[in-house]
Design a protein around this motif. Structure first.
Motif, short mmCIF file in Angstrom:
data_model
loop_
_atom_site.label_atom_id
_atom_site.label_comp_id
_atom_site.label_asym_id
_atom_site.label_seq_id
_atom_site.Cartn_x
_atom_site.Cartn_y
_atom_site.Cartn_z
N UNK A 16 0.81 -1.22 0.00
CA UNK A 16 0.00 0.00 0.00
C UNK A 16 0.84 1.27 0.00
N UNK A 17 2.14 1.15 -0.26
CA UNK A 17 3.00 2.32 -0.26
C UNK A 17 3.50 2.71 1.12
N UNK A 18 3.19 1.90 2.12
CA UNK A 18 3.64 2.16 3.49
C UNK A 18 4.76 1.20 3.86
N UNK A 19 4.88 0.98 5.16
CA UNK A 19 5.94 0.12 5.66
C UNK A 19 5.40 -0.86 6.69
N UNK A 20 6.01 -2.03 6.75
CA UNK A 20 5.68 -3.04 7.74
C UNK A 20 6.90 -3.22 8.63
N UNK A 21 6.70 -3.19 9.95
CA UNK A 21 7.82 -3.36 10.86
C UNK A 21 8.14 -4.84 10.99
N UNK A 22 9.38 -5.18 10.78
CA UNK A 22 9.85 -6.56 10.89
C UNK A 22 10.47 -6.78 12.26
#
Length: 193
Positions: A16-22
């Motif tokens: 979605x153009x965002x970020x996911x924290x790993x």
């Protein structure tokens, strides 16, 4: 002296153009708690399996990790490594440093975690326990080895065992757990044993 966040959080781009924290959830919550508006971050390009492996490895570095958390982490990593092993060879080496060879997935986890192969297998087996039995292991009321033996009981047998533990206010020893496993395999375990 105010030091701030020493290790950056690890993110990956999402669809979605965002970020996911790993990795770094606890650092992010701590920073938010003290009012920090920005924290250092590294954005990495990772597949789903690479992200799972990185996240699990990061969580296993924590000093205090419950047996049930370690069990879930090892299982997640095992499944991700197995999925990667099924891919063409060029994708078997990833950005996180996993190069799959003729080693079995459990051996890879053991090598990377510093545990023995059998210890990793025992922890993974804890995932077969009823959640209340997992909690008793986390609370150190049932040892790891008896818990592994109990994990081979059918779900209804584990529920029966929980009732017995509750009524007797005692947990099974290793020899009792081994006996229950043997009776279960023979189809002879009931509330009289």
């Amino acid at each position: 002296q105010k030091v701030g966040i020493l290790n950056p959080v690890i993110l990956r781009s999402d669809d979605n153009g965002g970020y996911e924290m790993i990795s770094g959830h606890r650092r992010m919550y701590a920073a938010d708690f003290i009012g920090m508006k920005e924290i250092p971050a590294i954005v990495r390009d990772m597949t789903d399996d690479e992200a799972v492996i990185f996240m699990v490895d990061s969580n296993l570095q924590r000093e205090e990790i419950l047996p049930s958390e370690r069990a879930k982490a090892y299982k997640m990593k095992l499944e991700a490594i197995k999925r990667q092993a099924g891919r063409p060879a060029k994708e078997n080496g990833d950005h996180v440093g996993h190069h799959l060879s003729s080693k079995k997935s459990v051996e890879i986890i053991a090598d990377e975690s510093g545990a023995s192969k059998s210890q990793v297998q025992r922890f993974i087996r804890l995932n077969e326990l009823h959640p209340k039995l997992q909690q008793l292991v986390d609370e150190k009321k049932i040892g790891l080895t008896p818990a592994v033996e109990i994990s081979y009981l059918k779900p209804e047998e584990q529920s029966l065992l929980l009732d017995t533990i509750d009524s007797e206010q005692a947990t099974p020893s290793l020899s009792q757990a081994q006996r229950m496993k043997k009776l279960s395999a023979a189809g002879e375990l009931n509330d009289d044993n």
